[in-house]
Enzyme design. Structure first.
Site, PDB file in Angstrom:
ATOM      1  N   GLY A 251       0.820  -1.205   0.000  1.00  0.00           N
ATOM      2  CA  GLY A 251       0.000   0.000   0.000  1.00  0.00           C
ATOM      3  C   GLY A 251       0.858   1.260   0.000  1.00  0.00           C
ATOM      4  O   GLY A 251       0.513   2.259  -0.652  1.00  0.00           O
TER       5      GLY A 251
ATOM      6  N   SER B 285      -3.941   9.014   8.002  1.00  0.00           N
ATOM      7  CA  SER B 285      -3.196   8.049   7.188  1.00  0.00           C
ATOM      8  C   SER B 285      -1.948   8.702   6.634  1.00  0.00           C
ATOM      9  O   SER B 285      -2.020   9.676   5.882  1.00  0.00           O
ATOM     10  CB  SER B 285      -4.068   7.552   6.032  1.00  0.00           C
TER      11      SER B 285
ATOM     12  N   GLN C 152      -0.040   7.391   4.489  1.00  0.00           N
ATOM     13  CA  GLN C 152       0.063   7.144   3.046  1.00  0.00           C
ATOM     14  C   GLN C 152      -0.682   8.226   2.282  1.00  0.00           C
ATOM     15  O   GLN C 152      -0.198   8.736   1.272  1.00  0.00           O
ATOM     16  CB  GLN C 152      -0.490   5.753   2.716  1.00  0.00           C
TER      17      GLN C 152
ATOM     18  N   ASP D 202      -0.334  -0.639  13.088  1.00  0.00           N
ATOM     19  CA  ASP D 202       0.104  -1.950  12.585  1.00  0.00           C
ATOM     20  C   ASP D 202       0.377  -2.941  13.715  1.00  0.00           C
ATOM     21  O   ASP D 202       0.569  -4.135  13.463  1.00  0.00           O
ATOM     22  CB  ASP D 202       1.373  -1.786  11.733  1.00  0.00           C
TER      23      ASP D 202
ATOM     24  N   LYS E  67      -6.644  -3.017   5.796  1.00  0.00           N
ATOM     25  CA  LYS E  67      -5.206  -3.307   5.714  1.00  0.00           C
ATOM     26  C   LYS E  67      -4.994  -4.513   4.780  1.00  0.00           C
ATOM     27  O   LYS E  67      -5.891  -4.860   4.020  1.00  0.00           O
ATOM     28  CB  LYS E  67      -4.656  -3.560   7.119  1.00  0.00           C
TER      29      LYS E  67
HETATM   30  C1  S3P Z   1       2.339   3.425   6.335  1.00  0.00           C
HETATM   31  C2  S3P Z   1       1.207   3.975   6.873  1.00  0.00           C
HETATM   32  C3  S3P Z   1       0.146   3.178   7.513  1.00  0.00           C
HETATM   33  C4  S3P Z   1       0.627   1.788   7.886  1.00  0.00           C
HETATM   34  C5  S3P Z   1       1.389   1.150   6.776  1.00  0.00           C
HETATM   35  C6  S3P Z   1       2.612   1.981   6.402  1.00  0.00           C
HETATM   36  C7  S3P Z   1       3.330   4.311   5.697  1.00  0.00           C
HETATM   37  O1  S3P Z   1      -0.928   3.016   6.600  1.00  0.00           O
HETATM   38  O2  S3P Z   1      -0.457   0.982   8.276  1.00  0.00           O
HETATM   39  O3  S3P Z   1       1.828  -0.147   7.163  1.00  0.00           O
HETATM   40  O4  S3P Z   1       4.470   3.856   5.432  1.00  0.00           O
HETATM   41  O5  S3P Z   1       3.000   5.473   5.429  1.00  0.00           O
HETATM   42  P1  S3P Z   1      -2.100   4.124   6.470  1.00  0.00           P
HETATM   43  O6  S3P Z   1      -1.519   5.347   5.874  1.00  0.00           O
HETATM   44  O7  S3P Z   1      -3.122   3.484   5.576  1.00  0.00           O
HETATM   45  O8  S3P Z   1      -2.590   4.333   7.864  1.00  0.00           O
END
Ligand code: S3P
Length: 423
Positions: free
Chosen positions: A91, A162, A164, A310, A337
């Site tokens: 993701g 988030s 991401q 996580d 997830k």
């Molecule tokens: C991450 C953000 C989180 C996390 C993922 C890694 C990142 O996800 O759960 O394992 O590296 O920015 P979300 O942005 O969907 O919360």
């Protein structure tokens, strides 16, 4: 793979590099001028997907199995790939790269495995479109088709905390006209802000808002990746819940936006100490010593959630060995997830004899029942597989984890490291 009760876990472990920081180091290095030297790069499948995507866009990346050198070509140096970019199970790869690709002068298609093709992408396509991006998805999921465009800054208020989403918008904002702001309900992990600054970008935070100015160029740098607290979490929880255990986990990243698990464990009565704390270019790290502890239940909700999102599966397993009730709220994000981690945790813990109830946005665990072994389907979710390996070490009888090899996503040598500690 099968697991049964151990007498204790004792010794030292060095967990692999942080997954979030590893991804960002290659992405930011690729769009910087000059070389980026990365030490302790995570060699998990997700981070290898990121390397593979940038190689397909003409970036030379040397990977010697631990350290990685990225020969950056600047913000406009990526080439149009002559194939679909495969982000695998990751993701972070698909969502962050989208922010960069939205602003290039070529078209590209991004996809990934069966799990990625079910995860929501509307959360990035909506804000990127508001910035002027041409990005389309199939029913809100991958594959994503992106036709690079000129972008402009926005002030986006995200419904979810988030990193991401925030990072995709900030990366697009580097290319946009005018300032870009992202406001979240709670602060999510801030690795992008820290590393972008390290590479010369003008990024700052005001409360739960991250702000980036357009950049003319980024400059390659050295990145020392600390150990991943999300991987350390399995040893932290195992060490606390398995009697006769004492584990020293070396060089763990303890960035406060990531280390909520430490607070929760301490709230539950855990014996956790830091032995050597240091600041690694804005990303603090420490050696973490954990000893078997008598734990009690707690409540985890609100702003705590993004700081341990996580780690909730393994915290939930640990809560089964704590006295009293543990309540997890505001964690609906777990449903989207690598698997639906709420459903999988509740069903799998129940199969082992735990007293757990699923709620709309979390679960309630009444600890103190002895767990017994069961056959657990990991659903090819790496964190579920590792959680039930640990649970299997303190349950009566045998626990079998199906699809156990999926730990190669974030921790290829997990079982070897776990076995070395067994007594
Ligand atoms: C991450 C953000 C989180 C996390 C993922 C890694 C990142 O996800 O759960 O394992 O590296 O920015 P979300 O942005 O969907 O919360």
């Amino acid at each position: 793979m099968k697991f049964s009760k151990v007498r204790g876990l004792r010794g030292e472990v060095l967990v692999p590099g942080d997954k979030s920081i590893s991804h960002r180091s290659v992405m930011f290095g690729a769009i910087s001028e000059g070389n980026t030297e990365i030490y302790n790069y995570l060699q998990g499948a997700d981070c290898l997907s990121t390397i593979s995507c940038f190689r397909k866009m003409g970036i030379e990346i040397e990977n010697n199995g631990d350290n990685v050198t990225v020969h950056g070509k600047g913000m406009r140096g990526l080439n149009r790939p002559d194939c679909v970019l495969d982000c695998g199970n990751s993701g972070t790869t698909i969502r962050l790269i989208s922010g960069i690709l939205a602003a290039q002068d070529f078209d590209v298609t991004l996809t990934g495995d069966a799990s990625i093709q079910k995860r929501p992408m509307g959360r990035i396509t909506e804000p990127l479109s508001l910035m002027g991006a041409d990005i389309t998805s199939v029913n809100g999921c991958a594959p994503l088709r992106i036709a690079g465009k000129r972008l402009h800054g926005i002030h986006y208020t995200s419904k979810v905390a988030s990193a991401q989403v925030k990072s995709a918008i900030l990366l697009a904002g580097l290319y946009g006209e005018g300032e870009t702001r992202v406001t979240e309900p709670y602060v999510s992990r801030n690795h992008s802000e820290i590393m972008l600054k390290h590479f010369g970008a003008d990024v700052r935070a005001e409360g739960t808002t991250a702000i980036v100015q357009p950049a003319r160029e980024l400059l390659g740098n050295v990145v020392r990746v600390p150990g991943d607290i999300s991987s350390a979490a399995f040893f932290i929880c195992a060490g606390l819940m398995i009697p006769n255990s004492e584990i020293l986990i070396r060089n763990v990243g303890i960035n406060p936006t990531r280390s909520g698990i430490l607070k929760v464990c301490r709230d539950m009565g855990a014996d956790i100490r830091f032995l050597n704390e240091y600041d690694g270019d804005g990303e603090p790290a420490a050696d973490v010593l954990v000893k078997s502890s008598s734990l009690h239940g707690t409540t985890i909700s609100g702003e705590m959630i993004p700081a341990l999102i996580d780690e909730i599966p393994v915290i939930a397993a640990m809560a089964c060995f704590a006295q009293g009730e543990t309540v997890i709220r505001d964690a609906a994000e777990l449903k989207v997830k690598e698997s639906n981690r709420l459903e999988v945790m509740v069903n799998s813990l129940t199969a082992m004899g735990a007293d757990v109830t699923e709620t709309e946005d979390g679960m309630i665990i009444r600890g103190g029942n002895m767990l017994h072994g069961a056959v657990i389907d990991s659903r090819l979710d790496h964190r579920i597989a590792m959680t039930f390996a640990v649970a299997g070490l303190c349950a009566e009888g045998e626990t079998e984890v199906l699809g156990a090899e999926c730990v190669n996503i974030s921790y290829p040598n997990f079982y070897g490291d776990l076995e070395r500690l067994m007594r």
